[in-house]
Design an enzyme around this catalytic site. Structure first.
Site, PDB file in Angstrom:
ATOM      1  N   GLN A  61     -62.902  67.801  17.626  1.00 26.42           N
ATOM      2  CA  GLN A  61     -63.316  66.630  18.412  1.00 26.42           C
ATOM      3  C   GLN A  61     -63.315  66.990  19.900  1.00 26.42           C
ATOM      4  O   GLN A  61     -62.512  67.791  20.352  1.00 26.42           O
ATOM      5  CB  GLN A  61     -62.435  65.410  18.114  1.00 26.42           C
ATOM      6  CG  GLN A  61     -60.995  65.478  18.573  1.00 26.42           C
ATOM      7  CD  GLN A  61     -60.077  66.091  17.538  1.00 26.42           C
ATOM      8  OE1 GLN A  61     -60.447  67.011  16.815  1.00 26.42           O
ATOM      9  NE2 GLN A  61     -58.842  65.603  17.485  1.00 26.42           N
ATOM     10  N   TYR A 115     -56.884  47.438  23.925  1.00 25.48           N
ATOM     11  CA  TYR A 115     -57.391  48.088  25.144  1.00 25.48           C
ATOM     12  C   TYR A 115     -58.917  48.059  25.187  1.00 25.48           C
ATOM     13  O   TYR A 115     -59.514  47.598  26.161  1.00 25.48           O
ATOM     14  CB  TYR A 115     -56.883  49.528  25.200  1.00 25.48           C
ATOM     15  CG  TYR A 115     -57.241  50.257  26.471  1.00 25.48           C
ATOM     16  CD1 TYR A 115     -56.678  49.897  27.686  1.00 25.48           C
ATOM     17  CD2 TYR A 115     -58.127  51.332  26.454  1.00 25.48           C
ATOM     18  CE1 TYR A 115     -56.995  50.570  28.854  1.00 25.48           C
ATOM     19  CE2 TYR A 115     -58.442  52.018  27.610  1.00 25.48           C
ATOM     20  CZ  TYR A 115     -57.873  51.632  28.811  1.00 25.48           C
ATOM     21  OH  TYR A 115     -58.195  52.306  29.966  1.00 25.48           O
TER      22      TYR A 115
END
Length: 320
Positions: A214, A150
């Site tokens: 994160q 991707y």
């Protein structure tokens, strides 16, 4: 009232997907003729079912890795699986969709002299060492990892767009889309917003990868579509790439807590190991977008957008 000569015939590849279907809605509302092309690998006819009777809407089942011969004025190239679950299912096909698809759509744009927009991604920045990420940052991408099909496919598509622009004077626009969410997301696409919402609505444990520190920035789909349309409408001197996303930054733990709070779920938060090459932080610098796209800035805050998205998923489960 829109006059006839202002009506454009617009091609949207990936038009039956989450983003594409919302873009089709908006283009029709603007008075354009819309040709929606999708192979329905990750897109769904359910997303465009309400548009099928529309006299200015046409659906064509087609894979962009094969050439397409149609007459259009503008092309929005959105075709590509966009969630890790889907793009890692057949990584070779994911790369082909990004690269061959870009070549075919650029070839079409060249033949019919259409303006063409590429839906690129924040994934071109990889696991960034610069924060927030400006368009001038070249990224830090693993070219051989599980996400590479991707990431590198989209990077190559950007290369093709700019080479066609330089070599063939094609009118191109490249937008780098950061995390987007909203109604019509696939419930099992593996993206964090849909994951958390479905787990919370089912009363299951809400699963956070890593320690939850994160961060991501989440843009509501209506704001994203507005930016894409503004980008297409810029003069030919502006090509991008331009970041479009919401610069509000939230940790995964904060997102999970918001989802649990809005759904009223009793789900517990559990932590599991972080997947390979998962970025630690992601936030767009949208300075260029605000300057080049007529003062565009996201309007929908996370809590409002989450409520709308949760209502959509809840209705799909027969709860509302």
């Amino acid at each position: 009232m829109r006059t006839y000569n202002l009506v454009k015939r617009v091609l949207v590849t990936g038009g039956a997907g989450f983003l594409g279907s919302h873009l089709c809605d908006r283009l029709l509302a603007m008075g354009h003729d819309v040709l929606c092309v999708d192979n329905l690998f990750t897109g769904s006819k359910a997303n465009i079912e309400h548009l099928l009777p529309h006299p200015r809407f046409e659906f064509l089942r087609h894979d962009v890795t094969f050439p397409l011969y149609v007459e259009v004025d503008e092309i929005y190239n959105l075709a590509c699986p966009a969630s890790p679950v889907h793009y890692q299912h057949d990584p070779v096909q994911t790369t082909k969709t990004s690269v061959h698809g870009a070549i075919n759509m650029l070839g079409l744009a060249k033949r019919v002299r259409a303006k063409i927009l590429q839906a690129s991604t924040s994934e071109v920045y990889g696991d960034p060492e610069v924060h927030p990420q400006p368009e001038s940052y070249w990224g830090r991408v693993n070219p051989i990892g599980p996400r590479s099909c991707y990431d590198e496919g989209k990077r190559c598509a950007e290369t093709l767009f700019f080479d066609y622009h330089r070599q063939h004077k094609l009118r191109v626009k490249v937008v780098r889309i950061f995390n987007t969410y909203g109604p019509r997301m696939h419930p099992n696409d593996g993206r964090v917003v849909s994951n958390f919402i479905m787990q919370a609505l089912r009363g299951e444990d809400v699963t956070i990868y890593g320690d939850g520190s994160q961060t991501r920035s989440f843009c509501y789909v209506d704001d994203l579509v507005e930016a894409m349309i503004r980008a297409m409408g810029t003069d030919d001197g502006f090509t991008g790439p331009v970041n479009i996303g919401n610069p509000g930054e939230f940790s995964m733990l904060e997102l999970a807590q918001q989802v649990i709070g809005i759904t009223g779920s009793r789900s517990r938060i559990v932590f599991t190991p972080l997947p390979a090459d998962d970025p630690k932080q992601r936030r767009p610098d949208i300075t260029l977008a605000q300057q080049a796209l007529g003062g565009w800035t996201p309007q929908v805050d996370l809590a409002t957008g989450l409520r709308r998205t949760i209502d959509y998923f809840r209705a799909g489960m027969g709860e509302g």
